[in-house]
Enzyme design. Structure first.
Site, PDB file in Angstrom:
ATOM      1  N   ASP A   1       1.525 -14.483  13.155  1.00  0.00           N
ATOM      2  CA  ASP A   1       0.366 -15.085  12.489  1.00  0.00           C
ATOM      3  C   ASP A   1      -0.547 -13.931  12.079  1.00  0.00           C
ATOM      4  O   ASP A   1      -1.220 -13.324  12.910  1.00  0.00           O
ATOM      5  CB  ASP A   1      -0.351 -16.028  13.453  1.00  0.00           C
ATOM      6  CG  ASP A   1      -1.484 -16.809  12.794  1.00  0.00           C
ATOM      7  OD1 ASP A   1      -2.019 -16.324  11.768  1.00  0.00           O
ATOM      8  OD2 ASP A   1      -1.857 -17.877  13.301  1.00  0.00           O
TER       9      ASP A   1
ATOM     10  N   HIS B   1      -2.311  10.011  -1.285  1.00  0.00           N
ATOM     11  CA  HIS B   1      -2.515   8.737  -1.968  1.00  0.00           C
ATOM     12  C   HIS B   1      -2.365   8.907  -3.481  1.00  0.00           C
ATOM     13  O   HIS B   1      -1.874   8.001  -4.164  1.00  0.00           O
ATOM     14  CB  HIS B   1      -3.894   8.160  -1.622  1.00  0.00           C
ATOM     15  CG  HIS B   1      -3.921   7.439  -0.304  1.00  0.00           C
ATOM     16  ND1 HIS B   1      -4.003   8.106   0.895  1.00  0.00           N
ATOM     17  CD2 HIS B   1      -3.848   6.116  -0.001  1.00  0.00           C
ATOM     18  CE1 HIS B   1      -3.998   7.220   1.885  1.00  0.00           C
ATOM     19  NE2 HIS B   1      -3.909   6.014   1.369  1.00  0.00           N
TER      20      HIS B   1
ATOM     21  N   GLU C   1       0.844  -1.204   0.000  1.00  0.00           N
ATOM     22  CA  GLU C   1       0.000   0.000   0.000  1.00  0.00           C
ATOM     23  C   GLU C   1       0.874   1.247   0.000  1.00  0.00           C
ATOM     24  O   GLU C   1       1.508   1.586   1.014  1.00  0.00           O
ATOM     25  CB  GLU C   1      -0.925   0.017   1.214  1.00  0.00           C
ATOM     26  CG  GLU C   1      -1.833   1.238   1.232  1.00  0.00           C
ATOM     27  CD  GLU C   1      -2.689   1.352   2.477  1.00  0.00           C
ATOM     28  OE1 GLU C   1      -3.311   2.409   2.659  1.00  0.00           O
ATOM     29  OE2 GLU C   1      -2.739   0.390   3.266  1.00  0.00           O
TER      30      GLU C   1
ATOM     31  N   LYS D   1      -9.043 -15.740  16.725  1.00  0.00           N
ATOM     32  CA  LYS D   1      -8.963 -15.079  15.425  1.00  0.00           C
ATOM     33  C   LYS D   1     -10.300 -14.482  14.982  1.00  0.00           C
ATOM     34  O   LYS D   1     -10.594 -14.398  13.799  1.00  0.00           O
ATOM     35  CB  LYS D   1      -8.397 -16.031  14.374  1.00  0.00           C
ATOM     36  CG  LYS D   1      -6.966 -16.449  14.716  1.00  0.00           C
ATOM     37  CD  LYS D   1      -6.348 -17.377  13.713  1.00  0.00           C
ATOM     38  CE  LYS D   1      -4.929 -17.718  14.186  1.00  0.00           C
ATOM     39  NZ  LYS D   1      -4.274 -18.716  13.326  1.00  0.00           N
TER      40      LYS D   1
END
Length: 393
Positions: A295, A386, A91, A221
């Site tokens: 993770d 951006h 990004e 999660k």
């Protein structure tokens, strides 16, 4: 219908699967069947022999570019000094934004960081005949906590059972078993320990009740309100006081504008039911997780948190971020793989005794990102930045 007994199987070798030869065979296998070129996937610098326990059917690597942000100036209990933070992302503007936030906070005297709680859970559910029996079962568990703890801790060198929370629905008694897990994230560790505890309970309780190892209130999660309140992983606070002059000079924003926007953002976060009421915790955490072998699915829990601010009488701005469910490790899992280990070593966070330090760095990164993104929204350069840095066509 597909005949599953004759389906094409990915090449494997039970004895020598983690070798360059087997990776080459899988690359040739998928290229032949799909026509896809694997020129970049097939290039890597480490021996596949280091991968057992981390991946199956190893075929190659996904190369994610890493940028450095910093220095991140921390004055924590465990993380002290200046850190250059590796962020793995695709990004555009992310690294630049976090870098700017780190500059603002560095020129404000740095970030204070504190780990205030530490728990990892597995939450089994026991199935009794009726509600009364389930309630009495819960009392029995409290009375036998020492024996349950001994059974659980017999399976681990570093895990410690701290307490067992209890919740009841009908004839079901949910046990939320809490542990500290050393420098590991601890989901597997707590699963194994809790299974041993549950088997001891079933063998020794007079009713020998049935159980399932996860009754889903550990919310592994998955974001949940219970973890925001009761902590899963590390509960860590990053806080700083930003002088009015520093914010204006570096971002073009006044602290009064910042506080006004905080009220608007708080209301919007409340209305939408957001898991985090700051600008954006997931961006920086995900990039840092990928770089350091965490993770990455744990971002679903780790990004939740609460921002608290005050506009001080002199016009300076107190800003804190509390991450309530930060699940990180500096040992085990993907942290020991070659590139991930290098990124942890860059931070001085690889190996035993470093997880609290790494948790404080994570919280500092989130605060830096919030300072920069919020200021960009108010200064009107959110879209233009951006356009300038984030449009790869």
């Amino acid at each position: 219908m597909t005949d599953t007994t004759h389906r094409t199987r990915i090449p494997r070798d039970r004895e020598h699967d983690y070798t360059r030869e087997m990776a080459d065979k899988r690359q040739a296998f998928v290229a032949e069947r799909t026509g896809a070129g694997l020129d970049h996937i097939r290039r890597y610098s480490f021996d596949p022999a280091v991968l057992p326990g981390n991946i199956e059917n190893f075929t190659g690597v996904a190369q994610v570019p890493i940028g450095l942000a910093g220095p991140l100036t921390l004055r924590g209990e465990h993380a002290q000094g200046d850190f250059f933070v590796p962020l793995a992302t695709t990004e555009g503007t992310l690294v630049a934004s976090y870098n700017r936030g780190m500059r603002v906070l560095g020129e404000s005297g740095g970030i204070r960081t504190t780990v205030v709680d530490d728990h990892m859970q597995r939450a089994p559910a026991f199935i009794l005949d009726d509600a009364l029996q389930a309630r009495e079962f819960g009392r029995w568990v409290d009375e036998h906590l020492d024996e349950i703890r001994a059974a659980a801790e017999s399976t681990t060198r570093s895990g410690r059972l701290t307490y067992i929370g209890q919740h009841q629905i009908g004839p079901l008694r949910y046990l939320r078993v809490n542990y500290t897990t050393g420098d590991a994230a601890g989901q597997n560790m707590t699963g194994k320990a809790t299974l041993a505890a549950c088997e001891w309970i079933r063998a020794n309780h007079p009713d020998h009740p049935r159980f399932v190892l996860s009754g889903a209130i550990d919310t592994d999660k998955k974001h949940s309100q219970i973890n925001m309140l009761m902590t899963r992983g590390k509960r860590v606070v990053a806080e700083a006081t930003i002088p009015k002059e520093v914010l204006r000079r570096l971002t073009g924003v006044d602290t009064r504008e910042l506080f006004e926007y905080r009220q608007i953002g708080m209301a919007g976060s409340f209305m939408s039911g957001a898991a985090y009421n700051g600008a954006h915790a997931a961006n920086g955490l995900t990039a840092l997780f990928i770089a350091t072998g965490q993770d990455v699915a744990n971002v679903s829990e780790s990004h939740s948190g609460v921002t608290y601010t005050q506009l001080l009488e002199n016009g300076d701005y107190y800003w804190s971020t509390t991450l309530t469910s930060l699940i990180v490790a500096t040992y085990g899992g993907g942290t020991g793989l070659p590139t991930q280990r290098e990124c942890l070593e860059l931070l001085g966070c690889y190996g035993a005794g470093k997880v609290q330090k790494f948790a404080e760095i994570c919280a500092g990164v989130v605060l830096a990102g919030d300072v920069s993104l919020t200021s960009a929204i108010l200064a009107g350069d959110w879209v233009t930045s951006h356009d300038a840095l984030g449009r790869n066509r």
